[in-house]
Structures are given as C-alpha cells and as structure tokens.
Enzyme design. Structure first.
Site, PDB file in Angstrom:
ATOM      1  N   SER A  14      12.251  37.029  12.625  1.00 46.46           N
ATOM      2  CA  SER A  14      11.378  36.487  11.588  1.00 46.46           C
ATOM      3  C   SER A  14      12.162  36.115  10.335  1.00 46.46           C
ATOM      4  O   SER A  14      12.988  36.884   9.847  1.00 46.46           O
ATOM      5  CB  SER A  14      10.301  37.508  11.212  1.00 46.46           C
ATOM      6  OG  SER A  14       9.387  37.693  12.264  1.00 46.46           O
TER       7      SER A  14
ATOM      8  N   HIS B 108       5.238  37.676   5.755  1.00 51.58           N
ATOM      9  CA  HIS B 108       4.906  38.951   6.411  1.00 51.58           C
ATOM     10  C   HIS B 108       6.088  39.912   6.417  1.00 51.58           C
ATOM     11  O   HIS B 108       5.902  41.126   6.577  1.00 51.58           O
ATOM     12  CB  HIS B 108       4.401  38.701   7.836  1.00 51.58           C
ATOM     13  CG  HIS B 108       5.463  38.415   8.850  1.00 51.58           C
ATOM     14  ND1 HIS B 108       5.796  37.146   9.253  1.00 51.58           N
ATOM     15  CD2 HIS B 108       6.285  39.250   9.552  1.00 51.58           C
ATOM     16  CE1 HIS B 108       6.742  37.202  10.171  1.00 51.58           C
ATOM     17  NE2 HIS B 108       7.071  38.464  10.359  1.00 51.58           N
TER      18      HIS B 108
ATOM     19  N   ASP C 228       3.038  31.471   5.782  1.00 53.58           N
ATOM     20  CA  ASP C 228       3.922  32.611   6.051  1.00 53.58           C
ATOM     21  C   ASP C 228       5.315  32.398   5.460  1.00 53.58           C
ATOM     22  O   ASP C 228       6.335  32.626   6.119  1.00 53.58           O
ATOM     23  CB  ASP C 228       4.026  32.884   7.555  1.00 53.58           C
ATOM     24  CG  ASP C 228       4.653  34.245   7.857  1.00 53.58           C
ATOM     25  OD1 ASP C 228       4.577  35.136   6.991  1.00 53.58           O
ATOM     26  OD2 ASP C 228       5.220  34.403   8.961  1.00 53.58           O
TER      27      ASP C 228
END
Length: 284
Positions: A120, A9, A40
């Site tokens: 992230s 992402h 992911d």
C-alpha cells in the site's frame, strides 16, 4: 522538502508516523499534511528537513496507459524490503463505485502484478520507470488482482493537500442499485435504496425506491452515470433529477454539499473508537 505520498488508510488513526529509506540510517519522524479519503491518498512530510534529497521517481500520465501495458510494482510486502513484481495493466475500467453510493465512484487501475500487505502506498511504474499509479488495495479473495490510484487523480489532488486543505468532493447522500421497481430487476437503471439523513438528497426530496430517469437533462441508463456526474460536479452546484415515484414522474432538485460534512457527522455519531490504544505505523 521531505514530501512523501502514500495512502490515506496507511496513516489513518496513527499517533506516530516514521519513514525510513535504504542507507539513510534512523527512521525519520513525519507528520500528516492532509488526506483525501475519497481516493485513498495522503501527503506526509518529514518533521526535519532532510540533509540530502529523498529518493524520488518521475511521474508519468495514467491517461495514456492502456490495458495490456507493462506494470511494475515496488514495495515491502510482508516486510520484504525493496520487492519488485512484474505484470500488466489488467483493466482501466475499475472504480470504487460498486457500492452504489453517489460519491464513491473514483477510477482505479487493475494489475496482475503481485500485490500484498505492505504494498500500500507504493508506486506502480510503466516500462519507462515513470509512476503511473499508487497501489491502494488488493482483492481479498483470488490471486493477481491489485488496484492502484491513477497518478493523474493523485496529481490533481496534490496542490490542495500540500496546502493542508481538504480536496472539495461533492456528494448527494444516496445509495443506488441497478433495476426497476416497476418490473423485474435488470442490469441497468438506478433505483434509490437509501437516503442518508440530513443529507442534500434528503433536503432535496429524494425518497427510497425512486427510480432515477434523468440527471441534469441526461438520460440515466446505469447508476454509475449518476456517480460520474456527482464526481464531476463542484460543491454547491444544483442538480435536477427526473425520477419515477409511485408510477408518476417528478422532479427532484438537489444542491450538492462537501463530503467532509458527511465525514464529520460520522465522526460525531461513531466516535473515534479504538479504546484509547495507541497505534504506531512504521513505513519502511
């Protein structure tokens, strides 16, 4: 070799991608080798071969991690460079499967170490400094609830991604919920709420309101058991389900397909979106 692992992402939809490293001067232009949206994960590479080896960390084994073990999270939350937070592994029993879609049950590790926007793709370490997870998301509401991709899941996908190939992921094309259509809703069970059009499930004969009783000869108590079966099944394998439909028990045979077919169909139906605006993602 300039290989960097991050989240899918983080790089999704980017027209330009750069990565910078402390003490390395100007950011380095990068390209995406491949992504695995199911867990992911993304693998990117610097366009120019680094003159010096990039910073790296040893990989541990998430299989040996237990609830209560120390967890150290590194990242750049809100642009605050080189931030380190400390906590524990809160749970090993989390997954992306709560939505009920058959292909979406992949394991996640939960931690109470502070995780915020900008974490992230960063590492989660054990007390020995080994990477045991890759931070993927945090709870939108509440504090001290972050999630990481187990490093064993990432390690198994890396060889394929490094070859610029998609990791084969099987799917059926159903969305399930708990309960029984013949009685009051309950915590267990697996009832089909949705059958995706042109999916293997539709081709095999699944119908909305089917209650899954068995899958490949195994009794089904919860829909997460169906998800676990699909996750461990190779693309192109045939699965036999026993379902209750309108008071009768019938067999449904489904041949799994690759999840990339579903992504391609969504891209054709939904379009690229974004109104033609360019996105620039800078990875500090």
């Amino acid at each position: 070799q300039g290989i960097i692992v991050t989240n899918a992402h983080v790089v999704q939809g980017a027209d330009r991608l750069t990565a910078s490293f402390a003490g390395r001067g100007e950011p380095m232009e990068c390209e995406v080798l491949e992504t695995d949206e199911a867990i992911d994960l993304a693998v990117i590479k610097t366009k120019e071969r680094p003159k010096k080896p990039l910073p790296s960390m040893p990989l541990g084994h998430s299989e040996t991690v237990r609830t209560g073990d120390w967890a150290i999270v590194l990242g750049n939350p809100f642009g605050l460079q080189n931030t380190c937070t400390l906590g524990i592994v809160s749970s090993m029993d989390r997954s992306t499967g709560e939505t009920g879609f058959d292909w979406m049950r992949h394991p996640l590790m939960q931690t109470d170490a502070a995780v915020n926007q900008g974490n992230s793709g960063g590492p989660m370490l054990n007390e020995a400094g080994e990477v045991i997870g890759i931070i993927s998301m945090r709870a939108l509401f509440g504090e001290g609830i972050g999630f990481a991709i187990p490093i064993d899941s990432a390690r198994s996908a890396l060889p394929t991604l490094l070859q610029r190939k998609k990791v084969p992921r099987a799917y059926l094309g159903i969305k399930m919920s708990a309960g029984s259509k013949d009685g009051p809703r309950r915590s267990g069970g697996a009832v089909v709420d949705l059958v995706l059009p042109k999916s293997p499930a539709e081709a095999g004969g699944f119908q909305v309101d089917d209650e899954i009783l068995e899958a490949d000869g195994r009794k089904i108590r919860n829909f997460d058991e169906v998800q676990a079966l699909v996750r461990s099944t190779q693309v192109g394998s045939k699965l036999r389900f026993k379902v209750r439909r309108n008071g009768q028990v019938v067999n449904v045979d489904v041949k799994t397909a690759d999840i990339r077919h579903l992504r391609e169909a969504n891209a054709q139906n939904g379009g690229a979106g974004g109104g033609g605006k360019h996105r620039v993602i800078i990875m500090p």
